[in-house]
Motif scaffolding. Sequence first.
Motif, mmCIF file in Angstrom:
data_model
loop_
_atom_site.group_PDB
_atom_site.id
_atom_site.type_symbol
_atom_site.label_atom_id
_atom_site.label_comp_id
_atom_site.label_asym_id
_atom_site.label_seq_id
_atom_site.Cartn_x
_atom_site.Cartn_y
_atom_site.Cartn_z
ATOM 1 N N THR A 53 17.425 4.181 -5.804
ATOM 2 C CA THR A 53 16.998 4.471 -4.433
ATOM 3 C C THR A 53 15.809 5.433 -4.412
ATOM 4 N N THR A 54 15.785 6.384 -5.325
ATOM 5 C CA THR A 54 14.651 7.313 -5.398
ATOM 6 C C THR A 54 13.376 6.576 -5.783
ATOM 7 N N LYS A 55 13.482 5.653 -6.729
ATOM 8 C CA LYS A 55 12.316 4.896 -7.171
ATOM 9 C C LYS A 55 11.818 3.954 -6.076
ATOM 10 N N ILE A 56 12.747 3.361 -5.336
ATOM 11 C CA ILE A 56 12.348 2.479 -4.241
ATOM 12 C C ILE A 56 11.646 3.288 -3.157
ATOM 13 N N ALA A 57 12.171 4.467 -2.844
ATOM 14 C CA ALA A 57 11.530 5.334 -1.849
ATOM 15 C C ALA A 57 10.122 5.719 -2.291
ATOM 16 N N SER A 58 9.976 6.047 -3.565
ATOM 17 C CA SER A 58 8.663 6.412 -4.093
ATOM 18 C C SER A 58 7.692 5.241 -4.005
ATOM 19 N N ALA A 59 8.190 4.032 -4.265
ATOM 20 C CA ALA A 59 7.334 2.842 -4.215
ATOM 21 C C ALA A 59 6.830 2.605 -2.796
ATOM 22 N N PHE A 60 7.709 2.690 -1.807
ATOM 23 C CA PHE A 60 7.290 2.431 -0.428
ATOM 24 C C PHE A 60 6.402 3.547 0.116
ATOM 25 N N SER A 61 6.559 4.762 -0.382
ATOM 26 C CA SER A 61 5.735 5.873 0.111
ATOM 27 C C SER A 61 4.271 5.714 -0.290
ATOM 28 N N THR A 62 3.971 4.806 -1.223
ATOM 29 C CA THR A 62 2.584 4.592 -1.639
ATOM 30 C C THR A 62 1.816 3.693 -0.682
ATOM 31 N N HIS A 63 2.523 3.014 0.229
ATOM 32 C CA HIS A 63 1.816 2.083 1.112
ATOM 33 C C HIS A 63 1.032 2.854 2.171
ATOM 34 N N PRO A 64 -0.212 2.454 2.458
ATOM 35 C CA PRO A 64 -1.056 3.197 3.398
ATOM 36 C C PRO A 64 -0.482 3.322 4.802
ATOM 37 N N TRP A 65 0.319 2.349 5.233
ATOM 38 C CA TRP A 65 0.846 2.397 6.588
ATOM 39 C C TRP A 65 2.062 3.303 6.716
ATOM 40 N N ILE A 66 2.657 3.712 5.609
ATOM 41 C CA ILE A 66 3.892 4.476 5.664
ATOM 42 C C ILE A 66 3.597 5.968 5.550
ATOM 43 N N ARG A 67 3.951 6.686 6.603
ATOM 44 C CA ARG A 67 3.720 8.140 6.620
ATOM 45 C C ARG A 67 4.742 8.853 5.748
ATOM 46 N N ARG A 68 5.990 8.430 5.853
ATOM 47 C CA ARG A 68 7.033 8.980 4.994
ATOM 48 C C ARG A 68 8.227 8.035 4.994
ATOM 49 N N VAL A 69 8.991 8.079 3.911
ATOM 50 C CA VAL A 69 10.219 7.299 3.798
ATOM 51 C C VAL A 69 11.376 8.192 4.238
ATOM 52 N N LEU A 70 12.128 7.726 5.215
ATOM 53 C CA LEU A 70 13.218 8.522 5.759
ATOM 54 C C LEU A 70 14.499 8.366 4.951
#
Length: 288
Positions: free
Chosen positions: A98-115
Motif C-alpha cells: 500500500t505504501t508503494k502504491i501510494a508513492s506511485a500515484f503521488s507521482t502523477h501531475p494531477w494528484i496533489r496528495r494521496v489520502l
Amino acid sequence: MAAKPQQTIDPRPIRSLLRRLIQAPAVLSFLWPALLVGGGYMAWHRWGAEHVAKQYYGVDPTLIEITTPPGFVRSDIIETVYQDTAMEGLSLLDHQATTKIASAFSTHPWIRRVLSVRQLPGGAVDVRVDYRTPVAMVRVAMRDSKTDSVGFFPIDGDGVLLPPADFSSAETSSFIHIEIPDAYPTGGAGSAFGDIQVEAAAQLAALIAPYRAIGRMTSIGVEGDRRQNPIPQLVIRTSDKHDIRWGSPPGSEARGESSAAMKLKLLLDQIGATQPAAEVAAVPDNAR
C-alpha cells in the motif's frame, strides 16, 4: 494334489488397516505426519499457490479504484501510473504494497496528495486522492521559434505545472493569464514552474479565480524592480486595460500592508460583487 487354501475377503478393510497401523512400530507415528505435511505442501505448490498468485501477486489495473477525477482531468491516471511506475512487478503480498502504491500515484501531475490506499478482497485496490485544480495559464513566448508564437502552460494555486495536453487551445481563454517577462517552465508536468514570480501570481489567481468573469479580470503581472523588493508586487489587469495594484502575494504581505482577505473585500467592492462568508473563511490564516 493338495487344494490351495481359499482366500477370504475382509468385509471391513478400512478398519483392518487402521488396526494394523495402530499396532505398527512407533516409528510410523512420525512417518504419517511427515507424509501429510509433504502431501499438503505438494498440493499447495500445485494448486493453492497458483490460485493465490493470480489474485494477489501482480496488481491488476482493472481492479484499481480511484477517486472520481474532476471533469478537467482528461488523462487516464490509472493506466499512466501503472505503466510509468512498473506497477505490474509489485506483489500485493508485499507488506509495503500500500505504501508503494501510494508513492506511485503521488507521482502523477494531477494528484496533489494521496489520502489513503486500501487492499480489498479479490485483489482489488482502493486509492483515495486529492486532485490539483487549474487556476491560471502562464503565457510564455516560445523559445527557438522563428515566429512570434506563444504557448500557454496550465498551473494550480501552488504554481505546479499541469499536463498541457489535457487542455485545448480554446480553453486557455477560460483562465486568468499570468504574464511574466522571460518566464519559462524549468521542469515537466507535476513539478513547480520554477519562477518565484509565477508561483506568487498563482497564489493570487487561486484567490480571485471565482470572480474572474464578474470583474473581467484577464491577467496577472508584476511591477517594480525586484532588486529593490524581492517580494513580487502583483498587478491584476482587466479586459478594459485597467490595472488593479494588488501588492505582495497572499500570505507574504509586508509590515503594515493589508491582508489578502481585506484586499479581496476591497476588490469585490470595486467590481460590485459579494463574497460569501464561507469563502472569507476559506482564505488561509496567513493570508488574512
